[in-house]
Design a protein around this motif. Sequence first.
Motif, PDB file in Angstrom:
ATOM      1  N   TYR B 317       7.351  11.777  -2.872  1.00  0.00           N
ATOM      2  CA  TYR B 317       7.243  12.609  -4.068  1.00  0.00           C
ATOM      3  C   TYR B 317       6.622  11.855  -5.235  1.00  0.00           C
ATOM      4  O   TYR B 317       5.865  12.425  -6.022  1.00  0.00           O
ATOM      5  N   VAL B 318       6.932  10.563  -5.293  1.00  0.00           N
ATOM      6  CA  VAL B 318       6.313   9.753  -6.356  1.00  0.00           C
ATOM      7  C   VAL B 318       4.796   9.712  -6.146  1.00  0.00           C
ATOM      8  O   VAL B 318       4.006   9.912  -7.081  1.00  0.00           O
ATOM      9  N   LEU B 319       4.403   9.485  -4.900  1.00  0.00           N
ATOM     10  CA  LEU B 319       2.971   9.396  -4.596  1.00  0.00           C
ATOM     11  C   LEU B 319       2.281  10.739  -4.834  1.00  0.00           C
ATOM     12  O   LEU B 319       1.195  10.797  -5.416  1.00  0.00           O
ATOM     13  N   LEU B 320       2.942  11.800  -4.386  1.00  0.00           N
ATOM     14  CA  LEU B 320       2.339  13.132  -4.551  1.00  0.00           C
ATOM     15  C   LEU B 320       2.179  13.485  -6.032  1.00  0.00           C
ATOM     16  O   LEU B 320       1.173  14.079  -6.434  1.00  0.00           O
ATOM     17  N   THR B 321       3.169  13.094  -6.826  1.00  0.00           N
ATOM     18  CA  THR B 321       3.085  13.381  -8.265  1.00  0.00           C
ATOM     19  C   THR B 321       1.909  12.644  -8.894  1.00  0.00           C
ATOM     20  O   THR B 321       1.160  13.201  -9.701  1.00  0.00           O
ATOM     21  N   LYS B 322       1.740  11.378  -8.506  1.00  0.00           N
ATOM     22  CA  LYS B 322       0.610  10.598  -9.039  1.00  0.00           C
ATOM     23  C   LYS B 322      -0.710  11.221  -8.595  1.00  0.00           C
ATOM     24  O   LYS B 322      -1.665  11.305  -9.370  1.00  0.00           O
ATOM     25  N   LEU B 323      -0.757  11.655  -7.340  1.00  0.00           N
ATOM     26  CA  LEU B 323      -2.002  12.244  -6.822  1.00  0.00           C
ATOM     27  C   LEU B 323      -2.297  13.571  -7.523  1.00  0.00           C
ATOM     28  O   LEU B 323      -3.451  13.891  -7.787  1.00  0.00           O
ATOM     29  N   ALA B 324      -1.235  14.321  -7.815  1.00  0.00           N
ATOM     30  CA  ALA B 324      -1.423  15.612  -8.499  1.00  0.00           C
ATOM     31  C   ALA B 324      -2.040  15.406  -9.878  1.00  0.00           C
ATOM     32  O   ALA B 324      -2.822  16.226 -10.351  1.00  0.00           O
ATOM     33  N   GLY B 325      -1.682  14.296 -10.507  1.00  0.00           N
ATOM     34  CA  GLY B 325      -2.157  14.058 -11.872  1.00  0.00           C
ATOM     35  C   GLY B 325      -3.448  13.268 -11.948  1.00  0.00           C
ATOM     36  O   GLY B 325      -3.915  12.965 -13.046  1.00  0.00           O
ATOM     37  N   ALA B 326      -4.050  12.939 -10.808  1.00  0.00           N
ATOM     38  CA  ALA B 326      -5.280  12.129 -10.831  1.00  0.00           C
ATOM     39  C   ALA B 326      -6.416  12.910 -11.486  1.00  0.00           C
ATOM     40  O   ALA B 326      -6.733  14.014 -11.072  1.00  0.00           O
TER      41      ALA B 326
END
Lengths: 308, 439
Positions: B317-326
């Motif tokens: 979820y941490v990774l997905l959140t960062k990817l969502a905000g790229a």
Amino acid sequence: MVDDQAKLNATAHLYDSKTMRSSAPSRKAAAGKLKQNTEIPLDAIPEVHIPGWVESIFGGPVISKMKFLPPDRMVTSLQLSSSITLVLLCFLTFMITPVTGTAWFALSNMIGIGFIGGLFHFIIIGIGLIGGMYGVFQRDQKALLVSYIMLIIVTIRFAGSKVEFGLSFLPEGEIAQKLLLILYAIFLVMYMELSSGIIRFSMLDTSIRTGEVYVMGIQKITSRYHRSLLIAPSIAGFVALLTLFINRIIPAMVSIINPVSADRLRESVELTSVYGVALGTIVIFTIIGGAFAVNLPLRIQQFRDKQS
Amino acid sequence: MAWSRKSAMFASLAVALYLLGLVLRNQQLVTVAVVLLSFLTWAAFRTSHADVSSSGRRLDDLQNDEGIELQNILAMRKVSSSRIFEDGEVDVTLRLQNRSNTSKVLEVRDRVPEVMRIKKGANYVLMELGPQRETEISYTIETPLRGFYTIGPVCVRVQDAFGLFHNEKEIHLYEDFLVFPKMEDIKDAMIKSRVPKIFTGAVNIRNPGEGSNFYNLREYIPGDPMKKVNWKATARQDGKMMVNEFERDAVSDIILIVDSRKISETGPVSRNSLVYSTRAAASLSQHFLSRRDSVGLVIYGDEITSVDRDTGKKQLYVLLTKLAGAMAKGNTPMKIVTNRIMPHINRGSPIIILTPLEDDPTIVDAVRDLRSRNFDVTILSPSSLEFEFDARRLDRTGYEVLKTERDILMAELRGLGAFVMDWEPDMMLNTALSGARGF
């Protein structure tokens, strides 16, 4: 040589915010030179419908993105009432606006063919009527605009006459003439409103059917519109009556206090002329302006809220 | 109170006729003008009569906030989920209350982000809301693109019956939600290695797989290679064939590097390198984390954002959140990224780089550095050439020239020992990965 090699391998320059160029030429730069088509891909544009100038004049609550769907009952009834109003308006226009005094009348007299002026006058009214009919039934906004313009041009023709009407059998009396004029003005406004209502409700109906907008209690909304169609012209007519008959209202009010002054006022040339009407307008609209200034509508609503 | 174009047209006509009437001392013109003005005034009077004072709250807060000052129109919103994947759906419920004692005809538009599509229902409602009544509007929106989004404000408009004047208010009621990049199911493209232990720094985990340490014995299943048959155990089982199972070698650290420089957004909104890269990074993260590997992420654009290696669902979820905000911004060279991360990662760990390989003169140097330190480098390069060619922004000649340049660069990178794949738009991630690894 060694220094050059060291320079090539060094990476320190990367931290100095220097612009680096790729060994291969930039693809973006090349693409800029080589592209055939600068068209923006469809999915890059958000689906936002920006209404045109004409659309925004006629647009109602919702401006539909697509062509109108077949008219519903509301639109059909508006089309019918609008066309009836248009016919009556054109008949009234023909009755109360003589060709005499118009620019085209003067021009046709100058060239010695008098009937051309009349024909031209008739053509303008005809374009207003036919354009309006086409606009109403085809729901064509541009045709409606043309019709409005034509009918307004004929209205401006009033500038060429004092109190003269087109047909001789029309009443000569001041009150009858003023009533006829008010009727004409109401028909003109109603035609404009009804025909623009056709477009507004067509847009709304199309948007409802395409799912762009959801309407809760459409009956209540349409009945509110129908009610307003009755109330607004009546109010407008009443206000116009007050304004036009100010030359009778003011002396009547003054006569309660001073009958002699009232008689003088009745005979006043200024009060019976257009300046009397202007004075009436000022009086009426000062009262209305005052109501707005004290925010009377909101106060009435607040009072009603408290009462209930 | 705002004027519409129609009311402005009526007003200018009325004023023009009125002035003309006064100048020419013509009563007829003044009469027509007065009727027009009266009509306008009545409409204006009716519009200002409608009070649209309003406030907004989230539906969840309603229970805890009864003491709030009552105003005329109250809006409350509830969304079905605040975290969703691309191509998912969010159900929005907007409740409107009329707390006054007069009926109101309202136009309500709940503003949704432009990239979202309304799938069911409508966010634009025209209604009559009775006194002390409430109503509920429900609609479903599709979320086609990753990112952080906000629903709101709610725009409430009251206008007269003729559409001449209107009053408008915005209810500042906002609901934030997050759209994660879509994930593709990666089967075993990375596991089907010819070499049992591809990466150094691996640790054994208690999971059967293609490893080297013995894990278990099981019955033979048709298709098992004969070299796996444990003949001694078979003999003990009275001829029932038994095969050896091995523990899978897990990779300890996997670093995903996502290029989010400005250039990575070249192409259409929904089909560009950054969209593909984030989706691939999300899919790879899920795959590796489900294998209990430790995954770290570096996103570079105008700045370098990194997520330290970790395992588990929370890390996903941490990774997905960062990817969502790229966001596609800046132009940081890859060399800076590799220089910064290299001291912090285990030598030999696999590094997967997702980049369009464009406008960065340091890529070759960066990959050379990584390879010289024995990192296993895989480069998946979504080809923005194809995106632009598909979008007809590039003609055939330009495309061929640029494609050749790209091929040369990739050949150079392959020469350094990196696994490089030119990822074309219609290619599945699985296929691209297999292609990169040479399977």
